[in-house]
Write an enzyme that holds these catalytic residues in place. Sequence first.
Site, PDB file in Angstrom:
ATOM      1  NE  ARG A  23      -1.519  -1.529   3.662  1.00  0.00           N
ATOM      2  CZ  ARG A  23      -1.726  -1.545   4.962  1.00  0.00           C
ATOM      3  NH1 ARG A  23      -2.901  -1.212   5.452  1.00  0.00           N
ATOM      4  NH2 ARG A  23      -0.759  -1.874   5.801  1.00  0.00           N
ATOM      5  CD  GLN A  46      -0.246  28.013  18.947  1.00  0.00           C
ATOM      6  OE1 GLN A  46      -0.580  28.441  20.036  1.00  0.00           O
ATOM      7  NE2 GLN A  46       0.316  28.770  18.034  1.00  0.00           N
ATOM      8  CG  ASN A  48       0.725  27.493  14.490  1.00  0.00           C
ATOM      9  OD1 ASN A  48      -0.396  27.293  14.927  1.00  0.00           O
ATOM     10  ND2 ASN A  48       1.589  28.267  15.111  1.00  0.00           N
ATOM     11  NE  ARG A  59       5.766  31.930   5.675  1.00  0.00           N
ATOM     12  CZ  ARG A  59       4.574  32.486   5.884  1.00  0.00           C
ATOM     13  NH1 ARG A  59       4.295  33.039   7.050  1.00  0.00           N
ATOM     14  NH2 ARG A  59       3.661  32.484   4.928  1.00  0.00           N
ATOM     15  CE  LYS A  72       9.146  28.623  16.570  1.00  0.00           C
ATOM     16  NZ  LYS A  72       9.600  29.650  15.626  1.00  0.00           N
ATOM     17  CG  HIS A 119      12.589  28.015  13.100  1.00  0.00           C
ATOM     18  ND1 HIS A 119      11.367  28.296  12.521  1.00  0.00           N
ATOM     19  CD2 HIS A 119      13.105  26.971  12.429  1.00  0.00           C
ATOM     20  CE1 HIS A 119      11.160  27.427  11.549  1.00  0.00           C
ATOM     21  NE2 HIS A 119      12.198  26.616  11.462  1.00  0.00           N
ATOM     22  CE1 TYR A 132       7.526  27.309  11.995  1.00  0.00           C
ATOM     23  CE2 TYR A 132       5.601  27.185  10.593  1.00  0.00           C
ATOM     24  CZ  TYR A 132       6.840  27.709  10.878  1.00  0.00           C
ATOM     25  OH  TYR A 132       7.377  28.648  10.043  1.00  0.00           O
ATOM     26  CE  LYS A 167       6.545  39.579  12.938  1.00  0.00           C
ATOM     27  NZ  LYS A 167       5.642  38.802  13.802  1.00  0.00           N
ATOM     28  CG  ASP A 168      10.211  38.167   9.480  1.00  0.00           C
ATOM     29  OD1 ASP A 168      10.060  38.344  10.718  1.00  0.00           O
ATOM     30  OD2 ASP A 168       9.758  37.183   8.891  1.00  0.00           O
TER      31      ASP A 168
END
Length: 181
Positions: A23, A46, A48, A59, A72, A119, A132, A167-168
């Site tokens: 399979r 969490q 994501n 990113r 993470k 990261h 993540y 922002k980055d």
Amino acid sequence: MLFTETPLKGAFLIDIEQRQDTRGFFARTFCQKEFSAHGLKPTIAQCNVAFNHNSGTLRGMHYQVAPATEVKLVRCTHGAIYDVIIDLRPESPTYKLHFGVELTAQNRRALYVPEMFAHGYQTLTDDAEVVYQMSEFYAPDYQRGLRYDDPAFGIEWPLPISEISEKDTCWSPFEPVLQPV
């Protein structure tokens, strides 16, 4: 799962062990007992997903400070990325060193990112998707970042930057991380 420590103390590459039959295959991607046996934090608070339209998208470099430091576990589920971590633990023998690795949907490899590691990643393909798993909930008041091109680290990204958030591009030059007392 196969755990291989990177040159940065406490950060691991995690490869799956495929159990194949007609399979296809089955493999475990996370197990609290196996993570604990390797001295890794096995908590997931969490999960994501990030989808990226264009190759060259960058990113990062993101992290959270105490009391919201987070582990993470990062995996590319579609396409390919160049994933980078920086050790920001002043007491670590690998303090301020970085490590980069290709994570792809084909190699099914994951990167375990310890607390107090910055990261970030750059997409190597169009339509790259990254999943993540985090040990803590996102806490905006404790979020920090580093410039992707900060000379303090000398990261060489494989492609020209095609997309990056405002922002980055605005993080300040590196300063040692101060933890609350």
